[in-house]
Design an enzyme around this catalytic site. Structure first.
Site, PDB file in Angstrom:
ATOM      1  N   CYS A 121      15.021 -49.932  66.080  1.00 51.79           N
ATOM      2  CA  CYS A 121      15.406 -49.508  67.440  1.00 51.79           C
ATOM      3  C   CYS A 121      16.203 -50.575  68.187  1.00 51.79           C
ATOM      4  O   CYS A 121      16.878 -50.268  69.172  1.00 51.79           O
ATOM      5  CB  CYS A 121      14.167 -49.134  68.239  1.00 51.79           C
ATOM      6  SG  CYS A 121      13.236 -47.818  67.461  1.00 51.79           S
ATOM      7  N   HIS A 270      16.585 -48.319  75.522  1.00 53.15           N
ATOM      8  CA  HIS A 270      16.315 -47.579  74.278  1.00 53.15           C
ATOM      9  C   HIS A 270      15.416 -46.394  74.602  1.00 53.15           C
ATOM     10  O   HIS A 270      14.437 -46.525  75.355  1.00 53.15           O
ATOM     11  CB  HIS A 270      15.654 -48.514  73.266  1.00 53.15           C
ATOM     12  CG  HIS A 270      15.059 -47.785  72.102  1.00 53.15           C
ATOM     13  ND1 HIS A 270      15.785 -46.910  71.334  1.00 53.15           N
ATOM     14  CD2 HIS A 270      13.795 -47.786  71.590  1.00 53.15           C
ATOM     15  CE1 HIS A 270      15.000 -46.402  70.399  1.00 53.15           C
ATOM     16  NE2 HIS A 270      13.791 -46.913  70.531  1.00 53.15           N
ATOM     17  N   ASN A 300      13.826 -39.695  70.017  1.00 55.24           N
ATOM     18  CA  ASN A 300      14.144 -41.084  69.679  1.00 55.24           C
ATOM     19  C   ASN A 300      15.077 -41.093  68.472  1.00 55.24           C
ATOM     20  O   ASN A 300      14.651 -40.771  67.360  1.00 55.24           O
ATOM     21  CB  ASN A 300      12.834 -41.822  69.367  1.00 55.24           C
ATOM     22  CG  ASN A 300      13.038 -43.297  69.075  1.00 55.24           C
ATOM     23  OD1 ASN A 300      14.165 -43.755  68.890  1.00 55.24           O
ATOM     24  ND2 ASN A 300      11.946 -44.042  69.018  1.00 55.24           N
TER      25      ASN A 300
END
Ligand code: ACO
Length: 343
Positions: A121, A270, A300
């Site tokens: 990520c 993020h 995500n």
């Protein structure tokens, strides 16, 4: 002095929309829309069709970013591709993307370096730090940086896997980082990692310590234990560390630049979980209208979340030339980072 700025943004998400209801009805997962929305903010995500890989998603996003930068693929000096779901174990997906962009064929092939980034990520912010350093050093004029993920192939889409499978989606975001003599662009970055937590969020689909690395059955066919096939996560520990590290990374980047939170016009966090980002924003005291979200629609997408956010914000007119922005990420490793830029 040469500065590095983002000259073009691009993104691509596959057409298949998978709502929380679809997870329940089509895949038979024992979940509810309310559970997922309340815990994560996610309403739907995209799944790529079988036969579509990470470099394919990356290709669409890259073409978009390169065109919007007013360039052609032949103008690139380097490719960086951040992903945790590469097309294959090796080689990296960057070389597949290079070939698909047409750089290896024709009258004047351009065999630019292609580097894969494996920071999950945080891959995009690690990539931005790398790309801007390449440009500022004078080694490159235009670096393509892509975050792309095909999670849907590696999710346990049963009730056993619901904690993880409800979080992730497929997609790609890209930027071109270019050289400029104008006083704008990436002002600074801050990166960190803490390998003590490497196993807390991981997918150990093979174990290279074993001989062979995937056990064979009597027929000589590789067998992967279901427990190794799928990602594992201690969600509560991830949550706590994400909040702490994201706040720290943002504060550090601001201090390095002599900025306060009020100097920043837009925050691109993020997109792991709406609650993590709301908590971070609340702790720092950020006005809601300065924090950009799209997790509701895409879930995500790991390395792709921030470049997709940037591309969408630019298209909608929310992100404008002259704005000061902060990008912050946290992910498996644990790894984290932040970047401050003048758009
Ligand atoms: N639908 C219904 N029930 C579910 C679901 C689901 N999708 N997922 C889990 N549950 C159940 C569990 O099975 C468990 O049931 P049980 O008590 O009968 O065993 C119960 O809900 C509670 O499970 P927990 O895992 O304790 O749930 P928690 O409240 O911690 O929420 C979550 C899970 C949302 C993942 C939370 O821990 C979190 O937000 N963590 C942050 C991690 C994150 O966002 N990771 C993203 C990837 S990392 C990154 O990008 C930074």
């Amino acid at each position: 002095m040469t500065h590095a700025y983002i000259s073009g943004t691009g993104f691509y998400v596959p057409p298949e929309v998978v709502s929380n209801e679809v997870l329940r009805e089509k895949y038979g997962i024992d979940t509810t829309h309310e559970w997922i929305v309340q815990r994560t903010g996610i309403e739907e995500r995209r799944f790529a069709a079988a036969g579509v890989g990470t470099s394919d998603l990356a290709l669409h996003a890259s073409r978009d970013a390169i065109e919007r930068a007013g360039l052609t693929p032949r103008d690139l000096d380097m490719i960086l591709l951040a992903t945790l779901s590469p097309d294959h174990a090796f080689p990296g997906s960057g070389v597949y993307l290079q070939e698909k962009l047409g750089l290896c064929t024709g009258d004047s092939p351009k065999f630019v370096p292609a580097l894969d980034i494996r920071n999950q990520c945080s891959g995009f912010v690690y990539g931005l730090a790398t790309a801007s350093s390449m440009v500022e050093s004078g080694r490159c004029k235009h670096v393509l940086l892509v975050g792309a993920e095909t999670h849907s192939a590696a999710l346990d889409l049963s009730t056993d896997g619901r904690t993880i499978s409800s979080l992730f989606g497929d997609g790609a975001g890209a930027v071109v980082v270019s050289a400029t003599e104008e006083d704008r662009g990436i002002r600074g970055w801050y990166l960190g990692a803490d390998g003590r937590h490497a196993d807390v969020l991981s997918q150990k689909v093979w174990d290279i310590k074993q001989r062979p690395f995937i056990p064979l059955n009597e027929q000589g066919v590789g067998q992967v234990q279901p427990s190794h096939m799928w990602a594992h996560m201690d969600g509560k520990l991830v949550f706590r560390n994400a909040v702490e590290r994201m706040i720290g990374a943002l504060m550090q980047a601001c201090m390095d630049q002599n900025l306060t939170r009020d100097d920043i016009d837009l925050f691109f966090f993020h997109q792991a979980n709406m609650r993590i980002n709301q908590y971070v924003a609340q702790q720092i005291g950020l006005p809601e209208d300065k924090v950009v979200h799209n997790i509701q629609r895409y879930g995500n997408t790991t390395a792709a979340t921030i470049p997709i956010l940037l591309a969408e914000a630019e298209r909608s007119g929310r992100l404008k030339r002259g704005m000061k922005i902060a990008m912050v990420a946290f992910g498996s490793g644990f790894t984290w980072g932040s970047v401050i830029a003048d758009w």
